[in-house]
Design a protein around this motif. Structure first.
Motif, PDB file in Angstrom:
ATOM      1  N   VAL A   1       0.846  -1.197   0.000  1.00 42.16           N
ATOM      2  CA  VAL A   1       0.000   0.000   0.000  1.00 42.16           C
ATOM      3  C   VAL A   1       0.879   1.244   0.000  1.00 42.16           C
ATOM      4  N   ASP A   2       0.287   2.320  -0.449  1.00 41.23           N
ATOM      5  CA  ASP A   2       0.949   3.619  -0.423  1.00 41.23           C
ATOM      6  C   ASP A   2       0.238   4.427   0.653  1.00 41.23           C
ATOM      7  N   ILE A   3       0.892   4.653   1.780  1.00 46.40           N
ATOM      8  CA  ILE A   3       0.212   5.328   2.886  1.00 46.40           C
ATOM      9  C   ILE A   3      -0.172   6.758   2.551  1.00 46.40           C
ATOM     10  N   SER A   4       0.381   7.314   1.480  1.00 49.33           N
ATOM     11  CA  SER A   4      -0.039   8.655   1.066  1.00 49.33           C
ATOM     12  C   SER A   4      -1.347   8.601   0.277  1.00 49.33           C
TER      13      SER A   4
ATOM     14  N   ARG B   1      -3.998   6.836   1.308  1.00 43.43           N
ATOM     15  CA  ARG B   1      -4.719   6.140   2.365  1.00 43.43           C
ATOM     16  C   ARG B   1      -6.145   5.739   1.965  1.00 43.43           C
ATOM     17  N   ASP B   2      -6.939   6.669   1.475  1.00 43.45           N
ATOM     18  CA  ASP B   2      -8.335   6.364   1.148  1.00 43.45           C
ATOM     19  C   ASP B   2      -8.439   5.346   0.014  1.00 43.45           C
ATOM     20  N   GLN B   3      -7.569   5.448  -0.976  1.00 44.14           N
ATOM     21  CA  GLN B   3      -7.603   4.513  -2.094  1.00 44.14           C
ATOM     22  C   GLN B   3      -7.144   3.125  -1.684  1.00 44.14           C
ATOM     23  N   ASP B   4      -6.207   3.047  -0.771  1.00 41.24           N
ATOM     24  CA  ASP B   4      -5.637   1.742  -0.426  1.00 41.24           C
ATOM     25  C   ASP B   4      -6.410   0.975   0.633  1.00 41.24           C
ATOM     26  N   VAL B   5      -7.455   1.554   1.179  1.00 39.05           N
ATOM     27  CA  VAL B   5      -8.323   0.812   2.099  1.00 39.05           C
ATOM     28  C   VAL B   5      -8.916  -0.395   1.373  1.00 39.05           C
ATOM     29  N   GLY B   6      -9.369  -0.195   0.145  1.00 37.22           N
ATOM     30  CA  GLY B   6      -9.925  -1.294  -0.645  1.00 37.22           C
ATOM     31  C   GLY B   6      -8.894  -2.362  -0.971  1.00 37.22           C
TER      32      GLY B   6
ATOM     33  N   MET C   1      -0.322 -12.668   6.653  1.00 37.51           N
ATOM     34  CA  MET C   1      -0.445 -11.457   5.856  1.00 37.51           C
ATOM     35  C   MET C   1       0.631 -10.464   6.240  1.00 37.51           C
ATOM     36  N   ASP C   2       1.355  -9.996   5.235  1.00 37.35           N
ATOM     37  CA  ASP C   2       2.349  -8.945   5.402  1.00 37.35           C
ATOM     38  C   ASP C   2       1.817  -7.720   4.670  1.00 37.35           C
ATOM     39  N   VAL C   3       1.902  -6.562   5.309  1.00 35.86           N
ATOM     40  CA  VAL C   3       1.482  -5.322   4.671  1.00 35.86           C
ATOM     41  C   VAL C   3       2.685  -4.403   4.649  1.00 35.86           C
ATOM     42  N   MET C   4       2.972  -3.854   3.482  1.00 32.37           N
ATOM     43  CA  MET C   4       4.166  -3.017   3.346  1.00 32.37           C
ATOM     44  C   MET C   4       3.855  -1.703   2.670  1.00 32.37           C
ATOM     45  N   THR C   5       4.734  -0.750   2.907  1.00 35.65           N
ATOM     46  CA  THR C   5       4.735   0.511   2.193  1.00 35.65           C
ATOM     47  C   THR C   5       6.184   0.846   1.877  1.00 35.65           C
ATOM     48  N   VAL C   6       6.387   1.684   0.886  1.00 33.12           N
ATOM     49  CA  VAL C   6       7.747   2.026   0.458  1.00 33.12           C
ATOM     50  C   VAL C   6       7.920   3.537   0.487  1.00 33.12           C
ATOM     51  N   LEU C   7       8.982   3.966   1.144  1.00 37.59           N
ATOM     52  CA  LEU C   7       9.349   5.381   1.180  1.00 37.59           C
ATOM     53  C   LEU C   7      10.427   5.644   0.139  1.00 37.59           C
TER      54      LEU C   7
ATOM     55  N   HIS D   1       5.799   3.605   9.695  1.00 38.59           N
ATOM     56  CA  HIS D   1       5.373   2.378  10.379  1.00 38.59           C
ATOM     57  C   HIS D   1       4.130   2.649  11.214  1.00 38.59           C
ATOM     58  N   ALA D   2       4.123   3.757  11.942  1.00 40.84           N
ATOM     59  CA  ALA D   2       2.962   4.114  12.765  1.00 40.84           C
ATOM     60  C   ALA D   2       1.724   4.322  11.883  1.00 40.84           C
ATOM     61  N   GLN D   3       1.884   4.981  10.746  1.00 43.63           N
ATOM     62  CA  GLN D   3       0.762   5.190   9.822  1.00 43.63           C
ATOM     63  C   GLN D   3       0.261   3.871   9.247  1.00 43.63           C
ATOM     64  N   LEU D   4       1.190   2.970   8.938  1.00 43.60           N
ATOM     65  CA  LEU D   4       0.830   1.669   8.383  1.00 43.60           C
ATOM     66  C   LEU D   4       0.041   0.847   9.400  1.00 43.60           C
ATOM     67  N   VAL D   5       0.511   0.832  10.632  1.00 48.67           N
ATOM     68  CA  VAL D   5      -0.195   0.108  11.697  1.00 48.67           C
ATOM     69  C   VAL D   5      -1.590   0.709  11.906  1.00 48.67           C
ATOM     70  N   ARG D   6      -1.668   2.034  11.910  1.00 49.80           N
ATOM     71  CA  ARG D   6      -2.958   2.715  12.087  1.00 49.80           C
ATOM     72  C   ARG D   6      -3.908   2.381  10.934  1.00 49.80           C
ATOM     73  N   LEU D   7      -3.408   2.400   9.704  1.00 49.98           N
ATOM     74  CA  LEU D   7      -4.235   2.058   8.549  1.00 49.98           C
ATOM     75  C   LEU D   7      -4.787   0.638   8.679  1.00 49.98           C
ATOM     76  N   CYS D   8      -3.932  -0.294   9.044  1.00 50.22           N
ATOM     77  CA  CYS D   8      -4.365  -1.690   9.181  1.00 50.22           C
ATOM     78  C   CYS D   8      -5.371  -1.851  10.317  1.00 50.22           C
ATOM     79  N   THR D   9      -5.125  -1.187  11.426  1.00 54.34           N
ATOM     80  CA  THR D   9      -6.024  -1.284  12.576  1.00 54.34           C
ATOM     81  C   THR D   9      -7.390  -0.685  12.246  1.00 54.34           C
ATOM     82  N   GLU D  10      -7.394   0.499  11.661  1.00 55.86           N
ATOM     83  CA  GLU D  10      -8.651   1.168  11.335  1.00 55.86           C
ATOM     84  C   GLU D  10      -9.435   0.432  10.252  1.00 55.86           C
TER      85      GLU D  10
END
Length: 144
Positions: free
Chosen positions: A9-12, A14-19, A35-41, A66-75
């Motif tokens: 996913v691209d944490i920037s 966010r709304d598009q990558d929820v799906g 399940m592994d979830v990743m983002t790339v900076l 990392h904090a944003q990725l965890v938050r995205l997955c949790t939410e």
């Protein structure tokens, strides 16, 4: 041997990558897969641009991502589901890092999103296209 799904996913976006994240979770659940979830900076450290940043900028960026990725997955998936997810933040070119992580994690499936392509990348975005072309495993592309 357990089955593994890698969701990029691209944490920037966010709304598009929820799906994308929800679809990856559904596919992982079909086989009780890890399940592994990743983002790339982007990598600012190897260019002339790096001189404009503080020395610990990269570490802070990784920590924040990392904090944003965890938050995205949790939410998106809930705390219980998030507890079993491995969160990965990589630095570099998106498609290359996705392929590296997939290989290292021995992923059986890669799930990526395809977002608003411009005219020259009309069928798939450049990163999704390259992942599809070069991945040694199946790639599931989620349209926005």
């Amino acid at each position: 041997m357990s089955v593994s799904v890698l969701c990029a996913v691209d944490i920037s976006n966010r709304d598009q990558d929820v799906g994308v994240l929800r679809q990856a979770a559904r596919m992982a659940d079909l086989d009780s897969a890890r399940m592994d979830v990743m983002t790339v900076l982007p990598d600012f450290g190897e260019t002339w641009v790096s001189g404009f940043f503080e020395k610990d900028h990269h570490d802070k960026a990784i920590e924040a991502a990392h904090a944003q990725l965890v938050r995205l997955c949790t939410e998106t998936l809930g705390e219980e589901r998030n507890a079993s997810i491995r969160h990965v933040v990589a630095t570099g070119t998106a498609y290359r890092e996705i392929l590296k992580v997939a290989e290292a994690a021995q992923s059986d499936l890669i799930v990526v999103g395809a977002h608003k392509p411009d005219l020259r990348d009309y069928l798939l975005g450049p990163n999704a296209s390259r992942v599809v072309r070069h991945a040694p495993v199946s790639v599931f592309v989620v349209r926005g």
